[in-house]
Motif scaffolding. Structure first.
Motif, PDB file in Angstrom:
ATOM      1  N   LYS A 190       1.034  -1.011   0.385  1.00 14.96           N
ATOM      2  CA  LYS A 190       0.026  -0.361   0.461  1.00 14.96           C
ATOM      3  C   LYS A 190       1.155   1.348   0.196  1.00 14.96           C
ATOM      4  CE  LYS A 190      -4.294   1.984   2.550  1.00 14.96           C
ATOM      5  NZ  LYS A 190      -4.994   1.629   3.578  1.00 14.96           N
ATOM      6  N   ILE A 191       0.723   2.945  -1.081  1.00 22.63           N
ATOM      7  CA  ILE A 191       1.451   3.048  -0.982  1.00 22.63           C
ATOM      8  C   ILE A 191       1.344   4.410   0.129  1.00 22.63           C
ATOM      9  CG2 ILE A 191       1.393   5.609  -2.150  1.00 22.63           C
ATOM     10  CD1 ILE A 191       0.198   4.177  -4.674  1.00 22.63           C
ATOM     11  N   SER A 192       0.482   4.256   0.316  1.00 22.22           N
ATOM     12  CA  SER A 192       0.735   5.485   2.346  1.00 22.22           C
ATOM     13  C   SER A 192       2.172   4.164   3.062  1.00 22.22           C
ATOM     14  CB  SER A 192      -0.891   5.560   2.586  1.00 22.22           C
ATOM     15  OG  SER A 192      -1.072   3.956   3.118  1.00 22.22           O
ATOM     16  N   THR A 193       1.929   3.081   3.024  1.00 31.22           N
ATOM     17  CA  THR A 193       2.723   3.080   4.427  1.00 31.22           C
ATOM     18  C   THR A 193       4.126   2.620   4.184  1.00 31.22           C
ATOM     19  OG1 THR A 193       2.813   0.927   3.575  1.00 31.22           O
ATOM     20  CG2 THR A 193       0.444   1.016   4.992  1.00 31.22           C
ATOM     21  N   TRP A 194       4.343   3.351   2.629  1.00 28.26           N
ATOM     22  CA  TRP A 194       6.338   3.035   2.394  1.00 28.26           C
ATOM     23  C   TRP A 194       7.090   4.077   2.809  1.00 28.26           C
ATOM     24  CZ3 TRP A 194       5.540   3.209  -4.292  1.00 28.26           C
ATOM     25  CH2 TRP A 194       4.729   2.357  -4.310  1.00 28.26           C
ATOM     26  N   GLY A 195       6.375   4.984   2.771  1.00 30.14           N
ATOM     27  CA  GLY A 195       7.473   6.197   3.760  1.00 30.14           C
ATOM     28  C   GLY A 195       7.905   5.141   4.781  1.00 30.14           C
ATOM     29  N   ARG A 196       6.863   4.968   5.935  1.00 33.46           N
ATOM     30  CA  ARG A 196       7.023   4.943   7.092  1.00 33.46           C
ATOM     31  C   ARG A 196       7.287   3.257   7.044  1.00 33.46           C
ATOM     32  NH1 ARG A 196       8.867   3.136  10.853  1.00 33.46           N
ATOM     33  NH2 ARG A 196       7.811   3.692  12.940  1.00 33.46           N
ATOM     34  N   LYS A 197       7.257   2.192   6.158  1.00 30.96           N
ATOM     35  CA  LYS A 197       8.102   1.243   6.199  1.00 30.96           C
ATOM     36  C   LYS A 197       9.972   1.384   6.010  1.00 30.96           C
ATOM     37  CE  LYS A 197       8.190  -3.400   3.772  1.00 30.96           C
ATOM     38  NZ  LYS A 197       7.607  -3.926   5.208  1.00 30.96           N
ATOM     39  N   ALA A 198       9.954   2.260   5.064  1.00 28.32           N
ATOM     40  CA  ALA A 198      11.341   2.666   5.179  1.00 28.32           C
ATOM     41  C   ALA A 198      11.577   3.463   5.565  1.00 28.32           C
ATOM     42  CB  ALA A 198      11.479   3.760   3.889  1.00 28.32           C
ATOM     43  N   LEU A 199      11.571   4.094   6.742  1.00 29.78           N
ATOM     44  CA  LEU A 199      12.328   4.211   8.076  1.00 29.78           C
ATOM     45  C   LEU A 199      13.340   2.848   8.442  1.00 29.78           C
ATOM     46  CD1 LEU A 199      10.295   6.589  10.009  1.00 29.78           C
ATOM     47  CD2 LEU A 199      12.273   7.005   9.162  1.00 29.78           C
ATOM     48  N   ASP A 200      11.817   1.505   8.328  1.00 29.65           N
ATOM     49  CA  ASP A 200      13.044   0.839   8.866  1.00 29.65           C
ATOM     50  C   ASP A 200      13.981  -0.112   8.281  1.00 29.65           C
ATOM     51  OD1 ASP A 200      10.828   0.721  11.480  1.00 29.65           O
ATOM     52  OD2 ASP A 200       9.320  -0.561  10.434  1.00 29.65           O
ATOM     53  N   HIS A 201      13.625   0.115   6.938  1.00 29.03           N
ATOM     54  CA  HIS A 201      15.134  -0.550   6.460  1.00 29.03           C
ATOM     55  C   HIS A 201      15.518   0.630   5.695  1.00 29.03           C
ATOM     56  CE1 HIS A 201      11.653  -2.948   4.198  1.00 29.03           C
ATOM     57  NE2 HIS A 201      12.505  -3.489   4.565  1.00 29.03           N
ATOM     58  N   PHE A 202      15.535   1.957   6.702  1.00 27.01           N
ATOM     59  CA  PHE A 202      17.021   2.705   6.731  1.00 27.01           C
ATOM     60  C   PHE A 202      18.128   2.429   8.044  1.00 27.01           C
ATOM     61  CE2 PHE A 202      14.515   6.192   5.072  1.00 27.01           C
ATOM     62  CZ  PHE A 202      13.981   6.081   3.754  1.00 27.01           C
ATOM     63  N   THR A 231      11.062  11.901   8.696  1.00 31.39           N
ATOM     64  CA  THR A 231      10.133  11.808   9.378  1.00 31.39           C
ATOM     65  C   THR A 231       9.156  12.880   9.346  1.00 31.39           C
ATOM     66  OG1 THR A 231      11.860  10.301  10.678  1.00 31.39           O
ATOM     67  CG2 THR A 231       9.340  10.605  11.624  1.00 31.39           C
ATOM     68  N   ASP A 232       9.164  13.706   9.206  1.00 37.15           N
ATOM     69  CA  ASP A 232       8.442  15.293   9.775  1.00 37.15           C
ATOM     70  C   ASP A 232       7.740  14.986   8.674  1.00 37.15           C
ATOM     71  OD1 ASP A 232       9.954  16.118  11.907  1.00 37.15           O
ATOM     72  OD2 ASP A 232      11.205  17.875  11.315  1.00 37.15           O
ATOM     73  N   TYR A 233       7.730  14.892   7.583  1.00 44.11           N
ATOM     74  CA  TYR A 233       6.941  14.611   6.541  1.00 44.11           C
ATOM     75  C   TYR A 233       6.279  13.844   6.036  1.00 44.11           C
ATOM     76  CZ  TYR A 233       4.888  13.283   2.063  1.00 44.11           C
ATOM     77  OH  TYR A 233       4.258  13.138   1.050  1.00 44.11           O
ATOM     78  N   LEU A 234       6.736  12.576   7.066  1.00 43.37           N
ATOM     79  CA  LEU A 234       5.188  11.453   7.562  1.00 43.37           C
ATOM     80  C   LEU A 234       4.153  12.300   8.595  1.00 43.37           C
ATOM     81  CD1 LEU A 234       8.190   8.592   7.657  1.00 43.37           C
ATOM     82  CD2 LEU A 234       6.271   9.564   5.740  1.00 43.37           C
ATOM     83  N   LYS A 235       4.433  12.859   9.607  1.00 36.31           N
ATOM     84  CA  LYS A 235       3.966  13.536  10.650  1.00 36.31           C
ATOM     85  C   LYS A 235       3.130  14.110  10.415  1.00 36.31           C
ATOM     86  CE  LYS A 235       6.799  11.933  14.476  1.00 36.31           C
ATOM     87  NZ  LYS A 235       7.362  12.631  16.002  1.00 36.31           N
ATOM     88  N   LYS A 236       4.042  15.227   9.157  1.00 34.36           N
ATOM     89  CA  LYS A 236       2.565  15.946   8.040  1.00 34.36           C
ATOM     90  C   LYS A 236       1.398  15.390   7.562  1.00 34.36           C
ATOM     91  CE  LYS A 236       6.069  19.531   8.020  1.00 34.36           C
ATOM     92  NZ  LYS A 236       7.030  20.037   7.498  1.00 34.36           N
ATOM     93  N   ARG A 237       1.701  14.211   6.719  1.00 34.90           N
ATOM     94  CA  ARG A 237       0.620  14.268   5.697  1.00 34.90           C
ATOM     95  C   ARG A 237      -0.258  12.828   6.582  1.00 34.90           C
ATOM     96  NH1 ARG A 237      -0.130  17.234   3.972  1.00 34.90           N
ATOM     97  NH2 ARG A 237       1.115  17.456   1.554  1.00 34.90           N
ATOM     98  N   GLY A 238      -0.004  12.844   8.290  1.00 36.25           N
ATOM     99  CA  GLY A 238      -0.340  11.725   8.818  1.00 36.25           C
ATOM    100  C   GLY A 238      -0.515  10.145   8.451  1.00 36.25           C
ATOM    101  N   ILE A 239       0.839   9.947   8.039  1.00 34.69           N
ATOM    102  CA  ILE A 239       0.851   8.871   7.564  1.00 34.69           C
ATOM    103  C   ILE A 239       2.380   7.937   8.045  1.00 34.69           C
ATOM    104  CG2 ILE A 239      -0.083   8.210   5.748  1.00 34.69           C
ATOM    105  CD1 ILE A 239       2.381   9.294   4.570  1.00 34.69           C
TER     106      ILE A 239
END
Length: 353
Positions: A190-202, A231-239
């Motif tokens: 799911k596209i909306s999870t990409w940003g948060r999932k990437a944090l783990d892979h980072f 991380t700030d971007y993800l929080k601004k977008r609520g994801i």
């Protein structure tokens, strides 16, 4: 669902389309007022009628092809320094094809330093190596390493190929993110999870840097410069939480997007020119547009920033997700290097499974 072979081909092809469209032979890449670009687009008949004949691809596509064709020619299973030594040759050859393609100064300077020796692909840490020259050329890495079990190889290759020219976390971590998002698309995540999932892979990337004997201290000292605004971007977008849908401002037109895009990195006014914001602007467009190609172009390819770099990333991920679904044939039928891009996608598909 579009078959995987078409999605591989479309990833390469639409990377080129997004690049050429955003670049417009340099006229739109260096127009810093998104509203002016959209007025000109309207006079051209809109995205649905945009024929890219004689619209050159920029350095973004030429270098993306360099990595793709290098990865195609390597049949070894295990990553070794020989992969990067070979890539040196592909980069140097690509730099011969840069007339009217506006290559970045960092890339020009660093490719000249690279050598095909054991450690000749490594350059010193660079405080000014934060640009998007690594991110824009890296979606194809996610095609070559598309399976979850290849995550370590994807991250290692993205880091090392990225910091061959852009040796700063803000630069090469953009390459890691660009490659990860391609692999996520092919896994139908799911596209909306990409940003948060990437944090783990980072974190895998950070551990790789820690174990590396190549400028580990400098890289770790600057690690937060990429992670914190991400991380700030993800929080601004609520994801930031995986189970939530993105939230956008009620009024988020061309001007509002231009203004927001400039705030993402906090480093410079040319939105999308860094590894970090090139990825996040493209992601922002895809989050809202989903499979609406025209809307994606309006948001990610056509704004007052480094829109060929954000455009090629958004195009690549769209292709990896949807193939050529909803993309007017006129947008790609006359694209420069069309056949070469499709061929590269086909050959990268042969590595799947």
């Amino acid at each position: 669902m579009t078959d995987f072979k078409e999605r591989y081909e479309a990833c390469m092809l639409l990377h080129g389309v997004g690049d050429a469209m955003g670049y417009k032979n340099g006229k739109w890449e260096f127009n810093f007022v998104g509203e002016d670009i959209h007025k000109e687009l309207k006079n051209l008949g809109g995205v649905q009628n945009l024929d890219l004949k004689n619209w050159k691809v920029s350095d973004d596509t030429v270098l993306h092809l360099a990595i793709a064709e290098c990865l195609i020619d390597i049949n070894e299973k295990n990553l070794t320094n020989s992969w990067y030594q070979r890539l040196v040759g592909y980069f140097k050859e690509a730099m011969r094809d840069m007339v009217d393609r506006a290559p970045g100064n960092t890339t020009i300077k660093t490719v000249h330093l690279l050598k095909k020796t054991d450690k000749g692909f490594q350059i010193p840490f660079n405080e000014k190596g934060a640009g998007c020259g690594a991110s824009m050329r890296s979606p194809c890495i996610g095609l070559r390493f598309s399976n979850p079990g290849e995550i370590n190889e994807l991250i290692e290759f993205a880091i090392e190929s990225g910091r061959m020219t852009h040796h700063h976390p803000m630069g090469y971590m953009g390459a890691v993110a660009a490659a990860l998002f391609t692999s996520y698309a092919l896994q139908d995540i799911k596209i909306s999870t990409w940003g948060r999932k990437a944090l783990d892979h980072f974190e895998i990337a950070k551990n790789y840097i820690k174990k590396s004997d190549h400028c580990s201290e400098e890289n770790l000292k600057n690690w937060k410069s990429f992670i914190e605004p991400w991380t700030d971007y993800l929080k601004k977008r609520g994801i930031y939480d995986l189970d939530t849908d993105p939230v956008f401002p009620e009024k988020y037109g061309v001007k509002e997007r231009d203004d927001f895009y400039k705030t993402i990195s906090g480093c410079r006014n040319w939105a999308g020119a860094l590894g970090l914001d090139s990825v996040l602007i493209a992601y922002d467009g895809l989050l809202k547009a989903e499979n609406n190609w025209t809307e994606l172009c309006h948001r990610a390819m056509l704004h007052g920033g480094d829109n060929d770099s954000t455009g090629c990333l958004a195009g690549a991920w769209y292709g990896a997700l949807y193939g050529l679904q909803n993309v007017p044939e006129i947008n790609y039928k006359n694209l420069e290097y069309k056949d070469r891009l499709i061929k590269a996608g086909q050959k990268l598909f042969s590595f799947r499974n």
